[in-house]
Each structure stands twice: as structure tokens, then as C-alpha cells.
Write an enzyme that holds these catalytic residues in place. Structure first.
Site, mmCIF file in Angstrom:
data_model
loop_
_atom_site.group_PDB
_atom_site.id
_atom_site.type_symbol
_atom_site.label_atom_id
_atom_site.label_comp_id
_atom_site.label_asym_id
_atom_site.label_seq_id
_atom_site.Cartn_x
_atom_site.Cartn_y
_atom_site.Cartn_z
ATOM 1 N N HIS B 261 33.350 41.209 31.137
ATOM 2 C CA HIS B 261 34.342 40.502 31.204
ATOM 3 C C HIS B 261 35.685 40.550 32.242
ATOM 4 C CE1 HIS B 261 36.909 37.026 29.175
ATOM 5 N NE2 HIS B 261 37.720 37.739 29.718
ATOM 6 N N GLU B 262 36.130 41.559 32.330
ATOM 7 C CA GLU B 262 37.287 41.947 33.163
ATOM 8 C C GLU B 262 36.496 42.209 34.569
ATOM 9 O OE1 GLU B 262 40.024 41.426 31.995
ATOM 10 O OE2 GLU B 262 39.708 41.689 29.924
ATOM 11 N N HIS B 265 36.755 38.772 36.221
ATOM 12 C CA HIS B 265 38.137 38.472 36.593
ATOM 13 C C HIS B 265 38.303 39.442 37.947
ATOM 14 C CE1 HIS B 265 40.025 36.389 33.414
ATOM 15 N NE2 HIS B 265 39.704 37.136 32.584
ATOM 16 N N GLU B 291 39.473 32.576 34.078
ATOM 17 C CA GLU B 291 38.781 32.629 32.877
ATOM 18 C C GLU B 291 37.334 32.270 33.079
ATOM 19 O OE1 GLU B 291 40.049 34.338 30.447
ATOM 20 O OE2 GLU B 291 38.760 34.240 28.808
#
Lengths: 495, 495
Positions: B261-262, B265, B291
Site C-alpha cells: 500500500h505504502e 503512495h 489513495e
């Protein structure tokens, strides 16, 4: 609000910006991936600009003028004096000189990294000439303002109150006995058998050992941490001290003694009085006094026989070498007190180290005062190395006058601090022995609380509230005296 | 120098201060020992003050006025618009309101940490009332200036160009099918056997696996790193992106999906155009678009069957479980697509997650618009949880309306970004499939270059040069449409 209060608030703002710069600087050395370097450099430069703006804000002129009338208390007076000193250093120089110096120093230092590898004295000299020219010009401004000669004005930045006259006396005295002492020590050690511990010593085990010994030495892990960087240092802020080391899997002692050294710096920082936090008067007294704490820990304490006996079992346990004779306290002690003359200052033992410093001091003083120019450095270096250590650097400038970053970066007047620190440390340890009966036995038992309490009272808690002379007088009964350093070396190396 | 150039220089200075703040903020979460917290808080506050001063310097008024006359190029116009937006956000609010808000939000957030543990709604409500009062007042200033209603003015901070009218339509549509889809998915999954991998999974092995998958996903380790913190985040600066995770030795999947997930980003940040570095127009488009990238990586990519097949062998190898049936691709896929309604938003799967966001959106919009007051929150929360997920939070505010930090810290208008992000991600993945024939097969083979190239061209390289609507139109042929999100959930969960 009084002008004095306004000044203190301004300096606290400044210290908060410097907090950010210290953490970003630590991160750059210990954490940052290579690709972040340009942006980081710009961010740090911006923080410098902001700091400079805070320190040179026009309203400070009036505040300093008014504040003098407002205070009578001795601490307030010391507080004001240290603020004024920082302000004057920031305001005395014309802006174009500051910028020219910054550019010349960066250029020289950057090129030096490669030139040193190539032993390229000619290339280095081209840049260094300009660095010296600008340093002389800077020194001129400081000197005129303070009524000092140029070199003293630069040394005063790092070691307030010290003068080349005093250093000449101290170093001159050392020169009378040091070469002889080195000869004698080497002679004595010739016949001693020292076993070099055989690696590998895994990094993680070394790190755990370092943390263990930091704990023994009272490092406050609530206000600091240990990490890794190419060049070990003590950074961060008093509330959060960041020390670093580097690990060599073939030689655990290097990182361990490095950690102990930085722990000495760290305990000074961690124990500066919180009531004076953010004010110049609440900072460490000088570079030399700072170095005295790291050398107190590393040289006076950690390389002593009682302390080696204390930690030898911990070391052996860390690497599961309880049966290895190389890990006996006596062998580790021999290992940590070996004297060996060499070319490189940062690799030098505590006996030969002052020779490296004295030669640099003598050269840089003449450079700044204008008695010599940069092209004279290689020959002078060689001559002094021959005379102090019997080693020739002719044609070997990479391991001679090009080995240090200091001059390349424009830092003249810093070198004496290393040996001043060693002398302060010896004098302080001697005083601690007088004040704390049975100190050696206590050290051997790991009962270090009294020693740290004494250091805290004598040095750490005093920050910059006293002059260095007065600090030493209150702690030891007299100002700096090289006798204690000589005595320390004689007792340890000629016994 | 033109006014436009001066503005750009001012914003670059600002970005350098924010660089320092970002690194100090990362350090505070990932490195700093507890005892450094007060000093760090003060340093970060000082950097905020400096940033605010740079952003509200009086000369900017004239520069903005003049700059409009100087530019005609579309990029320059977008550049100026984003600078002006940041400037207006900083200058619209009276200083005393900014300070009162900062104090009220800190107090509420600080007390909330304990109140949540104690399920102390009354105590929390006392502080929250003031936070909401001030947020409404702030929103009033923004709303008046922008000609928006209050809630839209706050949402516009995080999601420029979004309106509650649009969100009502998007979320309203989702509400028509989501509860039914959750029921169906749970029904289908009832009969499926999923084996939970049995730990422990040592932290270091998890970390190595995370680094491995980050590499697979194109994370640039020359411009970023992975560390550990209590609350995972993506911080740092585009040149040096710092992502964090936390490790549970019983459940490796949580940290692994967090890292993925990160990494989404991070890749957005790392691939923002360097030519616009330091300028608002060079920053990520919005919280929702940000997001969308993390959810593209985590939901669209990492929880898909082809990607699970790709990484299952790496996972098994990391923990030496090549023979364990829990580590088969099919089992891991079942594990990562399990639907289970629950109370806690941050623990929710991608199917139930929108329900958590929609209920928060509906409540916070009414709160800011003044339709309800804080005392109505618990009952409304319970009612909406019952209606959307069939769960009652009556008397359980700790796992109900007190679970999130957002409102406690005064962040109203942020929640929609999570589900907007999920919808953008689904729409983008659908477009990628159209543009890249055989995408699923490529993913299964680890041939991800084309996909990242497409994302880079469509989103990352665009930074804030386009409005979100235009960004989506250029990337996918239409503005945000919830259809693709529905289709994604149906295909994955009802198949």
C-alpha cells in the site's frame, strides 16, 4: 517584555531551527539514501539562511544594548555574554565574504575527496589557496573586533579564551618529552606478546555489545540512540543525542572504543542543564572540553586496566569467546594501549596523537598569520613528521598534509582542541581520583555512579556558565596544566 | 526578476522548510526515543511558524497581482493557480482563529487517546464540541471566499474540485448495492476453506520479504527507504520517500500488504516531475488521487489472483514454507479477499470499507453544516452502522464514533478521500486493462514495467498540472464513475 527576555526567546527559536538541522544532518549521515542528497543539501542550506536571519535580525542591536542595563545576576550576565558572542560572530562578517567562503570551502572540500585519493597536491593547492585567503580575511574581521591576532581569533571560535600563547606553552612543553616517551614506550612494548582477536565478529553482536557498554556508561536511551555511519559522530540535540559508529567485522575493538568515545560526548550533551536549554549559555563549554569528555571515557576510563577487567567478560560473552586467550582482560588491555607511530592522525594511539596535532597547529597558525603560504605545507609537514615521529611524508601528501578534511573545509584553529581535550581529560581524571577514594577499585567493580556524579557536577551541569579556566579551576584546583597528561602517559606506558 | 519567478522562489524556500519538517516528522515516528518528544514538538512548531511566515509575507500580495499579467502558458497558469490556492489557505484565516484551532485540536486529540480507551464519550464530547465550533468557523471563511458551502470548502482542502453534490451521487449509488453485495459475498465465502498461516514469522524475515516485493514493485531505493512505526505511513519528500510498516509475528500478511500500500503512495511521490520540484503544481493532485495509487497497488494489483500467484513462491521462500498448503497462491488469494463486516474502519476489507466511509461522510457533513451537533453523533453512528453493516455500536463508542483520530484532530472533509481513492483506483485499473492487452498474464509473469509506465504517464508525471476531473478524463476517457468500482467488487467477490 524585557529586551533580555526577547533575546532569550530569539535564541530559543534559533535553537529549534538548529534542532531540525541537527536531526536532518544526522539523518543525512546515518539514514538517507544517496539520491536524497541534493534536496537535503538545499534544505539544510535553507535552515542556515533562516538561522542567520534570526541571528542578524536588526532589532537585536537594540535588545543587546538595552539588555545590559537590565541584568545583574552572574548567570544572566554569562547568558547575555554567550548570546552576544554568537550574535557578533554572525554579524561581524560582510555577507559577500560569508558567501564567497561558503562557495570556496565547499568547492575545495568536494574536490579534495578525489584529489586525496589521487595524491594530487597541485590540484588541491589551487583550491586551498583561496580557502586560506578567505579564512585570513575572516580572521581579520574577528581579530580586529576582539583585539586578538588572526589565528587566535579563529581558535577562539572553538575554544573561547584559549590563545596561541597558552597553546605554545602547553604544546612546547609536550614537545620536550613526547618523542622520548614514544621511543621508550615502543621499546618496552617490543617484548610484549599481544594476541589479536580473530574475527569475524558479526555486526549485530558488535552492536549489542556497544549498547550494553553504553548502558554501563549511563547513556540515557530515553534521550538518544546508536546508529551506523561512515564517519562516527555525536549529533542530534541534548534532549535526543544521536551517536554513530561503524563496524569492521574483523576488528570489534574499533567500533567499541568509538562507541565509548561518543558516549562521553553524549553524556555531556544529555546532562547539560535543561533549565538553560536552547540558550548558548546552556551549551557545552568548548570543543576542547567536549573532547575532554569523550577522551575521559575512551582514554582515561575505557583503556584503563580496571575498566578493561570490568568489561572483558562482557566482550567475551558477546562473541561467545569465553575460552579464547585473546579475550583475557590483560590481553585486551595490551591491545588497547599499543603504541605505534603512523602517518594517519585518526588511527593514532593516545601517545603519538599529540604529535599529529602539534604539527598541524604549528602549520595552520603560520598559514593564517601569513608567515607561510600553502605551497610550503608539504615540506613543513614532512620536516615536522620527521622530527616528531621519525616518519617521512615526502611525495606522500595523500597520507600527509591531505589526509584531513579540516583545512579543505576552511576549519582553521580547530586542531588544538583534540590535544587540549586529552590534557583536560587527564587533569580531570586525576582530580576525580583525589575526590573519589578507591576509584580504581570502584571502576573494576562497575560502581561508576560516583564518577559520573562528579563529572556531572564538575563539567556537564556547568554548561557555558563559567569560562574554561574557571571551570577547570573549580573542578581540579587549577587551570589547564600539561603535567597531568604527561603523568598519565608515563604511568600507563612506561610502567 | 519577474513576480512569477519570485513567487516560485518563495515556494521553493517553503518546500525546503517542509523537507526538514517531513524528515523530522518521519524521525519522530520511526526513530526518535520517547524523551525527545517535547523538544521535537517545539522544533516542528517553529518550522510551521517559519513556513507560515514565508507563505504570508506581505510582498506576496503584489507578486500574485503582477504575476497574472506575466504568464500565458498553460503550465504556468496551473503553477500560479496552485501557489495562489496555498497562499489563500494560509492568509484567509485570522491569526487568533488559527491559534485557537491549533490549541483546541491538540487538546482534543491528546485527551482522546485516553478517552477512547475508557469509552468516555462525555469527556470526549466536551472537547469535540469546541473543535467542531472552530472548524465551522474556519470553514465559514473558506466557504465565503470560494462561494462554496462550509463542508465543501473543507473537503476542497483535501480533494480540490470535489463537491458534496458529487459525493452524494457517488456514495448514494454505492449505498444502493453495497449492503446486498456484502451479504452475497459473505454467503459465497461461507463454504470456502481458508487456511490461516501459522506463525511465528520473524520480523527480519518479514522485512526482507517487504523489501523484495518493494523491489518488484519498482520502489527506488536510491530515493527512499522502509522502516518501522506504530502507525504506518508514507512520508519524507519526493527525492527521499520514507515508508513505514509495523510487524505482527503471528500475521505476516498485514505488514506485507501495508508495505505494498505504502509503495503505491511512494511510487507516486518518487515519480512526480523533478522539473516542478518544490512547487505546489509539482505535488500530488489530491488525497483521493494519492489513495488511488496506494489502493491500485494494494487492492487492484496485490490482492488479485495473478499477482498472488506471482508472489506466493517468494512469500513461501521468505519463511521457508514451500511445502505448507497455507502458502499456496490460491489459499493466499482467499485469505486476502475475505469479506467480514466489523466495527473498525482500518481493519475493514475493501468490500465493507466504503460503508465505514459513507457513514462518516454523512455525519461530518451535517456536523459542519450545522444540521446536527456533536451529541447526536453516537446515535447516528449506531443507526448507520445498523443500516449499512447490520452492527450495533450502542454503548460502544470506543469501537464506534471514537475510533478515528480525524475528528479529534479537527480534520473534517478528509474521509471521502479513502473511498474516492478506491473508485479512482478501480477506474484506472480498468483503463490500464484496456490500454495494455494481456495485462493479467503480464502481471502473473512479473512483467510489470508496462503497467507502471502507463501509471506514470497517466498520473504520476502529471502532478497537479491538471484538475482531477481532467486527469481522470485523460487517463480513462471519463471523470470519476462509481461503475468501475462496483464492477471490480462484483468480479472479484461474486464470481
Amino acid at each position: 517584555m524585557s529586551a533580555f527576555t526577547k533575546l532569550q526567546q530569539q535564541f530559543k527559536r534559533l535553537s529549534r531551527i538548529q534542532h531540525a538541522a541537527a536531526i536532518c544532518g544526522w539523518d543525512q549521515a546515518a539514514m538517507m539514501p544517496e539520491g536524497g542528497n541534493n534536496a537535503r543539501g538545499e534544505a539544510l542550506a535553507e535552515l542556515s539562511v533562516i538561522s542567520h536571519q534570526l541571528l542578524t535580525a536588526p532589532e537585536l542591536d537594540d535588545w543587546f544594548e538595552e539588555a545590559h542595563e537590565e541584568i545583574t545576576d552572574a548567570l544572566d550576565i554569562a547568558n547575555l555574554a554567550t548570546m552576544k558572542r554568537a550574535w557578533q560572530h554572525a554579524t561581524l562578517l560582510p555577507q559577500d565574504l560569508v558567501e564567497a567562503t561558503s562557495i570556496a570551502n565547499s568547492r575545495c572540500e568536494h574536490a579534495w575527496r578525489q584529489q586525496r585519493k589521487n595524491n594530487d597536491w597541485q590540484g588541491y593547492n589551487t583550491n586551498l589557496k583561496e580557502v586560506v585567503r578567505l579564512a585570513r580575511e575572516q580572521a581579520g574581521y574577528f581579530a580586529e573586533h576582539a583585539g586578538l591576532n588572526r589565528y587566535d581569533a579563529l581558535m577562539d571560535i572553538y575554544e573561547p579564551g584559549m590563545s596561541s600563547h597558552k597553546v605554545d606553552n602547553l604544546f612546547g612543553e609536550i614537545k620536550t618529552w613526547l618523542p622520548g616517551l614514544i621511543d621508550e614506550a615502543e621499546e618496552i612494548q617490543k617484548t610484549r606478546q599481544v594476541i589479536t582477536p580473530q574475527g569475524p565478529f558479526p555486526t549485530e553482536q558488535q552492536r549489542q555489545l556497544g549498547l550494553n557498554i553504553m548502558g554501563l556508561l549511563g547513556f540515557d536511551f530515553q534521550h538518544g540512540r546508536l546508529d551506523t555511519s561512515t564517519h562516527p559522530f555525536c549529533g542530534g540535540v541534548p534532549e535526543d543525542v544521536r551517536i554513530t559508529t561503524r563496524y569492521d567485522e574483523q576488528n570489534f575493538m574499533s567500533a567499541l572504543l568509538g562507541v565509548i568515545h561518543e558516549t562521553g560526548h553524549a553524556r555531556y550533551e544529555q546532562n547539560l542543564p535543561r533549565t538553560l536549554a536552547g540558550l548558548p549559555v546552556g551549551q557545552a563549554r568548548s570543543m576542547g572540553v567536549h573532547e575532554s569528555q569523550s577522551l575521559f571515557f575512551e582514554m582515561q576510563l575505557a583503556r584503563s586496566l580496571p575498566f578493561t577487567r570490568l568489561i572483558a567478560p562482557r566482550i567475551a560473552e558477546a562473541f561467545q569467546r569465553q575460552q579464547d586467550p585473546a579475550f583475557s582482560a590483560d590481553n585486551l588491555y595490551q591491545l588497547n594501549t599499543r603504541v605505534k607511530r603512523g602517518f594517519i592522525r585518526v588511527d593514532a594511539d593516545e601517545v603519538t596523537y599529540p604529535a599529529h596535532v602539534i604539527l598541524r597547529y604549528e602549520i595552520e597558525r603560520e598559514l593564517i598569520e601569513g608567515g607561510i603560504d600553502t605551497e610550503h605545507i608539504p615540506d613543513l609537514w614532512n620536516e615536522k613528521m620527521e622530527s616528531l615521529l621519525g616518519l617521512s611524508t615526502a611525495g606522500k601528501n595523500d597520507i600527509g598534509c591531505m589526509q584531513d578534511i579540516h583545512w579543505a573545509g576552511g576549519a582553521f584553529g580547530y586542531f588544538p582542541s583534540y590535544t587540549l581535550g586529552a590534557m583536560y581529560a587527564a587533569q580531570l581524571f586525576n582530580a576525580a581520583q583525589q575526590h573519589l577514594p578507591g576509584l580504581e577499585e570502584k571502576i573494576g567493580n562497575g560502581d561508576l555512579g560516583g564518577l559520573f556524579e562528579w563529572l556531572n557536577k564538575a563539567i556537564w551541569s556547568k554548561a557555558s556558565t563559567l569560562s574554561t579556566d574557571e571551570l577547570m579551576r573549580q573542578a581540579t584546583g587549577e587551570a589547564l596544566n600539561s603535567h597531568y597528561f604527561k603523568q598519565h602517559l608515563q604511568q600507563r606506558y612506561l610502567a
